[in-house]
Design an enzyme around this catalytic site. Structure first.
Site, PDB file in Angstrom:
ATOM      1  N   SER A  62       0.829  -1.207   0.000  1.00  0.00           N
ATOM      2  CA  SER A  62       0.000   0.000   0.000  1.00  0.00           C
ATOM      3  C   SER A  62       0.864   1.259   0.000  1.00  0.00           C
ATOM      4  O   SER A  62       2.012   1.237   0.444  1.00  0.00           O
ATOM      5  CB  SER A  62      -0.902   0.024   1.226  1.00  0.00           C
ATOM      6  OG  SER A  62      -1.621  -1.183   1.350  1.00  0.00           O
TER       7      SER A  62
HETATM    8  N1  SAH Z   1      -0.151  -4.779   4.183  1.00  0.00           N
HETATM    9  C1  SAH Z   1       0.494  -5.139   2.942  1.00  0.00           C
HETATM   10  C2  SAH Z   1      -0.342  -4.781   1.743  1.00  0.00           C
HETATM   11  C3  SAH Z   1      -0.942  -5.992   1.275  1.00  0.00           C
HETATM   12  S1  SAH Z   1      -1.916  -6.007  -0.176  1.00  0.00           S
HETATM   13  C4  SAH Z   1       1.875  -4.565   2.850  1.00  0.00           C
HETATM   14  O1  SAH Z   1       2.262  -3.789   3.721  1.00  0.00           O
HETATM   15  O2  SAH Z   1       2.602  -4.913   1.911  1.00  0.00           O
HETATM   16  C5  SAH Z   1      -3.184  -7.085   0.402  1.00  0.00           C
HETATM   17  C6  SAH Z   1      -2.773  -8.511   0.685  1.00  0.00           C
HETATM   18  O3  SAH Z   1      -3.926  -9.167   1.185  1.00  0.00           O
HETATM   19  C7  SAH Z   1      -2.323  -9.304  -0.538  1.00  0.00           C
HETATM   20  O4  SAH Z   1      -1.043  -9.818  -0.337  1.00  0.00           O
HETATM   21  C8  SAH Z   1      -3.378 -10.421  -0.652  1.00  0.00           C
HETATM   22  O5  SAH Z   1      -2.836 -11.653  -1.085  1.00  0.00           O
HETATM   23  C9  SAH Z   1      -3.877 -10.507   0.776  1.00  0.00           C
HETATM   24  N2  SAH Z   1      -5.205 -11.083   0.945  1.00  0.00           N
HETATM   25  C10 SAH Z   1      -6.326 -10.927   0.192  1.00  0.00           C
HETATM   26  N3  SAH Z   1      -7.351 -11.605   0.722  1.00  0.00           N
HETATM   27  C11 SAH Z   1      -6.874 -12.200   1.858  1.00  0.00           C
HETATM   28  C12 SAH Z   1      -7.454 -13.044   2.850  1.00  0.00           C
HETATM   29  N4  SAH Z   1      -8.733 -13.424   2.818  1.00  0.00           N
HETATM   30  N5  SAH Z   1      -6.667 -13.464   3.871  1.00  0.00           N
HETATM   31  C13 SAH Z   1      -5.361 -13.112   3.952  1.00  0.00           C
HETATM   32  N6  SAH Z   1      -4.765 -12.330   3.024  1.00  0.00           N
HETATM   33  C14 SAH Z   1      -5.510 -11.877   1.999  1.00  0.00           C
END
Ligand code: SAH
Length: 207
Positions: A62
């Protein structure tokens, strides 16, 4: 290189302040965590721009303002035990771990979870447990939490299991919308606050 990253981080913190982020613990954490270490080398030059960046498997880290806004909106103290849903690169978990006692973070892609685990260990971040699985189910064995951050867009509303795993007075920060665009919202003690328009990758549950 390290010096230059430090300068870029300081500039990013000034920018976050100008954007209205006032939580000093969050600002200090973002001034410390090396964002360039959480992104692929090919995009490391853009690590301190206020944009989301690709981290593989169609996912993104993000933008810094979104990480800061979400962390600050928790309004949880240094002793807080926090849950993050959507580990991605591990950057958000690193920032949260600098602000709170412990972090459980859940990622559905095993490969991303493993990479995040390695990055966090290499940088020496402690108090973070990275789990692989469906984060929409939360971590019932570690509940209740003093704060929960969801970093993927939920359709319709936040997963009910997460609301159930909030301790009394604790906040759940979650983007809610459709196909990646929507509103960042805070749920606390039955009240809902809109924190602004955001874009996120979708929260994928039940698969
Ligand atoms: N906080 C992260 C941003 C992640 S983007 C950072 O600092 O880099 C969102 C992430 O959520 C992705 O990697 C995606 O694979 C994950 N995601 C989506 N649905 C999910 C779920 N139900 N449970 C766990 N992870 C999930």
């Amino acid at each position: 290189m390290a010096r230059r990253a430090e300068r870029h981080r300081a500039a990013m913190v000034r920018y976050l302040r100008a954007e209205g982020i006032a939580d000093e613990r969050v600002l200090a954490a973002m001034g410390e965590v090396p964002r360039e270490a959480f992104v692929p080398r090919a995009v490391a030059g853009a690590a301190y721009r206020d944009v989301p960046l690709p981290i593989g498997l169609g996912q993104t880290i993000s933008a810094p303002t979104v990480v800061a806004l979400s962390a600050a909106a928790l309004q949880a103290g240094p002793d807080a035990r926090v849950l993050e849903v959507g580990t991605g690169s591990g950057y958000g978990a690193a920032v949260l771990s600098r602000c709170h006692r412990s972090v459980v973070t859940i990622e559905r892609h095993r490969e991303l979870a493993e990479r995040a685990r390695r990055t966090l260990a290499a940088l020496g971040y402690a108090g973070i447990e990275v789990r692989t699985g469906d984060g929409a189910l939360g971590a019932p064995d570690r509940a209740p939490f003093d704060g929960i951050v969801v970093t993927a867009m939920a359709e319709g509303g936040p997963p009910p299991a997460l609301l159930e795993q909030l301790g009394p007075g604790a906040a759940l920060v979650c983007p809610v919308g459709h196909r990646g665009t929507g509103t960042l919202k805070r749920y606390r003690s039955g009240a809902v606050t809109d924190l602004g328009a955001v874009a996120f990758v979708p929260l994928v549950t039940g698969s």
